[in-house]
Design a protein around this motif. Structure first.
Motif, PDB file in Angstrom:
ATOM      1  N   GLN A 165      47.705 -59.817 -25.715  1.00 56.35           N
ATOM      2  CA  GLN A 165      46.713 -59.988 -24.655  1.00 56.35           C
ATOM      3  C   GLN A 165      46.407 -61.479 -24.416  1.00 56.35           C
ATOM      4  N   LYS A 192      46.910 -63.184 -20.889  1.00 54.66           N
ATOM      5  CA  LYS A 192      45.787 -63.879 -20.237  1.00 54.66           C
ATOM      6  C   LYS A 192      46.192 -65.266 -19.768  1.00 54.66           C
ATOM      7  N   PHE A 252      41.794 -68.941 -14.401  1.00 59.62           N
ATOM      8  CA  PHE A 252      40.410 -68.576 -14.090  1.00 59.62           C
ATOM      9  C   PHE A 252      39.534 -69.797 -13.811  1.00 59.62           C
ATOM     10  N   THR A 262      44.772 -55.947 -18.910  1.00 60.13           N
ATOM     11  CA  THR A 262      44.296 -57.316 -18.701  1.00 60.13           C
ATOM     12  C   THR A 262      44.106 -57.611 -17.212  1.00 60.13           C
ATOM     13  N   THR A 285      40.892 -55.615 -16.089  1.00 60.72           N
ATOM     14  CA  THR A 285      39.590 -56.019 -16.615  1.00 60.72           C
ATOM     15  C   THR A 285      39.330 -57.518 -16.460  1.00 60.72           C
ATOM     16  N   GLU A 286      40.297 -58.324 -16.830  1.00 58.94           N
ATOM     17  CA  GLU A 286      40.081 -59.776 -16.735  1.00 58.94           C
ATOM     18  C   GLU A 286      40.381 -60.280 -15.326  1.00 58.94           C
ATOM     19  N   LYS A 329      38.252 -57.756 -12.749  1.00 58.34           N
ATOM     20  CA  LYS A 329      36.873 -57.592 -13.251  1.00 58.34           C
ATOM     21  C   LYS A 329      36.364 -56.138 -13.240  1.00 58.34           C
ATOM     22  N   ASP A 351      34.862 -53.167 -15.015  1.00 55.63           N
ATOM     23  CA  ASP A 351      34.152 -52.993 -16.284  1.00 55.63           C
ATOM     24  C   ASP A 351      34.171 -51.501 -16.626  1.00 55.63           C
TER      25      ASP A 351
END
Ligand SMILES: Nc1nc2c(ncn2[C@@H]2O[C@H](COP(=O)(O)OP(=O)(O)OP(=O)(O)O)[C@@H](O)[C@H]2O)c(=O)[nH]1
Ligand SMILES: [Ca+2]
Length: 494
Positions: free
Chosen positions: A310, A314, A319, A405, A408-409, A412, A414
């Motif tokens: 992960q 990422k 970001f 990933t 969620t990342e 976004k 949740d």
């Protein structure tokens, strides 16, 4: 005891005759009404769309009743055919082969669509991210490939409507149209479902968000007027973030120093393959990062560690910069997530394989599952799934980690919004994807305004005629009351 016999007034000749005539009249009336107004034997029209994806091409045949082009939910997929071999962009060095590769599925389409409909059946080819990348890398090569598929398709008796590369916005927006058309949400003016498409070379997210009017980021806005309703759709396509190109990016990340071997946490322990540097870096998604002085090949050996995987995954997302009120990643605007989502193509293949299509489970449980899958030795994985293609099997640890990933990342999602995602392959028999929406749009099958409300449906018409006929008959019988035989109150003793 004496035998008693009642004289039944309904058995008098007059009433029997009236009843028989009445029944015959009703049957005749209803039969004529039903036959006269029966919908004509259904004739169908057809449309064919070729989805020239980065990893493969698929052909879809759609069918709809000839007289009801405008009715939502009436267009259905009747057949699909997976083209053997890779996507058309892989034939850049031999474009004619790209055309040839389509032949088997096109012949199948000739068989499936009735001969007398061939000439009027529109045929479209839409190419997506693989061809977008080839176009960036070598635009004359992508033109050659399109020309080759064009001349191959024109040899078939259908009404050829062109082969072109879709923009990312079109791909995202038509995927959204497909999902909502098949769910019958558009005619009803219902709240819509978002669409998440994960391909091999790009990924799309499309949804309607109340807060989004397009002004903050016009390039992510697509407006539609469908069946009298206005939609302001947010859509974005991330080139290079399809699952195959994302895997390339994580490998590029791990081979920055041009080493001869890597321990890859996204592959199961015991898995090992030799890879070619020039093949890995032969894509605009990674080509600028090719290490200098690297050997020709490197060994990729699995380490099977979800948490480390992960971390690598990422690292392919950026970001840091966001010039808008909020962003997903890589500085791309994204409004607040809203409503249910349908997630299809690789989202479905991967999550279905991993038994993770139930989105009501905690995200922690998804992580646990990936943790345990990734740490299972490759030998064991192979033994447990002897029928699964080795290429797919080897990549499930990476793919599952990437999907979690990205959702969620990246986007976004949740715990709450994740449970609003449904991993789907088909809706009512038709594959979820951009092709149906693309065809509906190009054939003008979704009107901007709501069609006039239809006259009484056939079933309603038949019911009303029958009820009216029965009522008329009862009225008739009652009106003949003076002729009814008198029935005495006293039973007659014979
Ligand atoms: N596990 C699994 N993966 C599949 C299957 N079919 C396709 N894939 C993979 O899933 C990814 C996405 O496949 P598609 O949705 O067909 O992608 P595409 O349309 O070729 O690519 P784009 O042009 O980016 O849309 C690719 O990496 C495929 O290799 C399948 O049946 N099982
Ligand atoms: Ca696709």
């Amino acid at each position: 005891m004496s035998a008693m016999k009642e004289k039944n007034p309904w058995q008098t000749p007059v009433t029997i005759i009236i009843t028989v005539i009445g029944v015959i009249a009703i049957v005749a009336l209803v039969t004529v009404a039903v036959l006269q107004n029966r919908p004509l034997p259904q004739k169908y029209k057809y449309g064919i769309v070729l989805d020239a994806g980065s990893s493969h091409t698929a052909l879809y045949i759609y069918e709809w009743p000839a007289e009801k082009d405008n009715n939502t939910g009436r267009v259905e997929q009747t057949h699909s055919c997976k083209v053997k071999g890779p996507g058309i962009s892989s034939y850049a060095h031999d474009p004619l082969k790209a055309g040839e590769s389509l032949r088997v599925c096109m012949q199948e389409a000739e068989q499936r669509v009735p001969g007398k409909r061939h000439q009027e059946t529109p045929l479209y080819l839409g190419a997506t991210a693989g061809m977008r990348l080839l176009n960036i890398e070598n635009s004359s090569a992508s033109d050659e490939v399109l020309k080759a598929v064009e001349s191959a398709l024109q040899k078939f008796p259908f009404s050829y409507q062109g082969a072109r590369i879709l923009s990312g916005q079109e791909e995202g927006a038509f995927g959204w149209v497909t999902v909502n058309y098949l769910d019958d949400r558009l005619t009803q003016g219902l709240d819509t479902t978002g669409a998440l498409d994960l391909g091999g070379a790009s990924t799309q997210i499309s949804f309607v968000s109340e807060k989004f009017d397009g002004s903050e980021s016009p390039s992510n806005s697509v407006t539609f007027r469908l069946y009298g309703n206005d939609y302001n759709l947010y859509t974005h396509s991330f080139l290079c973030y399809g699952k195959d190109q994302a895997l390339r990016m994580t490998l590029a990340q791990q081979t920055q120093s041009g080493q001869a071997s890597i321990l890859d946490p996204c592959f199961n322990t015991g898995y090992t393959v030799m890879k070619n540097y020039s093949v890995l870096y032969d894509s605009p998604c990674v080509s600028d990062r090719k290490p200098q002085n690297a050997p020709a090949t490197f060994n990729q050996t699995g380490k099977g560690n979800f948490t480390e995987c992960q971390e690598v995954v990422k690292s392919v997302f950026n970001f840091t910069h966001c010039k808008y009120s909020q962003c997903s990643f890589n500085g791309v605007f994204q409004p607040l997530l809203q409503g249910p989502f349908g997630a299809f193509s690789a989202y479905y293949f991967v999550m279905n394989f991993l038994n993770l299509t139930d989105t009501s489970i905690p995200l922690k449980a998804v992580e646990d599952k990936l943790n345990s899958f990734c740490s299972t030795p490759w030998n064991q994985i192979k033994q447990q799934h002897p029928d699964v293609k080795v290429k797919y099997l080897a990549e499930y640890c990476f793919s599952g980690t990437y999907i979690l990933t990205l959702l969620t990342e990246g986007y976004k999602f949740d715990q709450t919004s994740y449970s609003n995602i449904k991993f789907i392959k088909k809706i009512k028999g038709s594959d979820a994807g951009w092709t149906l929406g693309y065809m509906l749009n190009l054939t003008n099958m979704i009107p901007a305004e709501a069609p006039d409300s239809p006259p009484l449906p056939h079933a309603g018409y038949v019911s009303i005629v029958t009820i009216m006929a029965v009522l008329l008959f009862i009225l008739f019988i009652v009106s003949l009351r003076p002729l009814w035989p008198r029935c005495s109150k006293q039973p007659q003793i014979v």
